[in-house]
Design a protein around this motif. Structure first.
Motif, PDB file in Angstrom:
ATOM      1  N   VAL A  21      46.117 -15.103  -5.966  1.00 21.44           N
ATOM      2  CA  VAL A  21      45.178 -14.779  -4.901  1.00 21.44           C
ATOM      3  C   VAL A  21      45.533 -15.577  -3.654  1.00 21.44           C
ATOM      4  O   VAL A  21      46.131 -16.648  -3.726  1.00 21.44           O
ATOM      5  N   VAL A  23      43.362 -16.529  -0.027  1.00 20.12           N
ATOM      6  CA  VAL A  23      42.063 -16.449   0.625  1.00 20.12           C
ATOM      7  C   VAL A  23      42.240 -16.567   2.137  1.00 20.12           C
ATOM      8  O   VAL A  23      42.931 -17.462   2.612  1.00 20.12           O
ATOM      9  N   SER A  27      38.581 -12.289   3.776  1.00 13.54           N
ATOM     10  CA  SER A  27      38.970 -11.489   2.611  1.00 13.54           C
ATOM     11  C   SER A  27      39.730 -12.319   1.581  1.00 13.54           C
ATOM     12  O   SER A  27      40.116 -13.453   1.840  1.00 13.54           O
ATOM     13  N   VAL A  28      39.909 -11.703   0.432  1.00 14.91           N
ATOM     14  CA  VAL A  28      40.721 -12.278  -0.637  1.00 14.91           C
ATOM     15  C   VAL A  28      41.756 -11.225  -1.006  1.00 14.91           C
ATOM     16  O   VAL A  28      41.415 -10.055  -1.209  1.00 14.91           O
ATOM     17  N   ILE A  30      44.767 -10.043  -3.655  1.00 19.74           N
ATOM     18  CA  ILE A  30      45.101 -10.200  -5.074  1.00 19.74           C
ATOM     19  C   ILE A  30      46.394  -9.449  -5.332  1.00 19.74           C
ATOM     20  O   ILE A  30      46.549  -8.301  -4.902  1.00 19.74           O
ATOM     21  N   VAL A  43      40.033  -7.486  -0.899  1.00 21.69           N
ATOM     22  CA  VAL A  43      38.584  -7.300  -1.041  1.00 21.69           C
ATOM     23  C   VAL A  43      37.870  -8.285  -0.117  1.00 21.69           C
ATOM     24  O   VAL A  43      38.409  -9.339   0.221  1.00 21.69           O
ATOM     25  N   ARG A  45      35.385 -11.226   0.961  1.00 18.92           N
ATOM     26  CA  ARG A  45      35.085 -12.475   0.250  1.00 18.92           C
ATOM     27  C   ARG A  45      33.800 -12.374  -0.561  1.00 18.92           C
ATOM     28  O   ARG A  45      33.719 -12.881  -1.675  1.00 18.92           O
ATOM     29  N   GLU A  47      32.565  -9.771  -2.025  1.00 17.01           N
ATOM     30  CA  GLU A  47      32.856  -9.010  -3.247  1.00 17.01           C
ATOM     31  C   GLU A  47      33.571  -9.883  -4.268  1.00 17.01           C
ATOM     32  O   GLU A  47      33.311  -9.809  -5.470  1.00 17.01           O
ATOM     33  N   TRP A  48      34.502 -10.704  -3.805  1.00  9.85           N
ATOM     34  CA  TRP A  48      35.246 -11.604  -4.696  1.00  9.85           C
ATOM     35  C   TRP A  48      34.284 -12.603  -5.348  1.00  9.85           C
ATOM     36  O   TRP A  48      34.369 -12.851  -6.551  1.00  9.85           O
TER      37      TRP A  48
END
Length: 58
Positions: A21, A23, A27-28, A30, A43, A45, A47-48
């Protein structure tokens, strides 16, 4: 901004099943650690955070 990718300290390389991942502020990202050249999933942040909390509960 260049992404800095990392794996969890709990990840295992047995069978090569790991994700990485990165950051950012909003967002994050993956990706599959076995093939970092493939596209990554992004996704929000929030949501993560929901995903990690749900996974931690089992």
């Amino acid at each position: 901004m260049r992404a800095v990718w990392f794996k969890s300290s709990h990840s295992t390389n047995e069978g090569g099943a790991c994700v990485e991942v990165a950051v950012t502020d909003d967002s994050v990202r993956i990706r599959d650690s076995k093939d970092a050249t493939r596209r990554h999933l992004t996704v929000a942040r929030a949501e993560w955070v929901r995903f990690v909390r749900t996974a931690a509960r089992g």
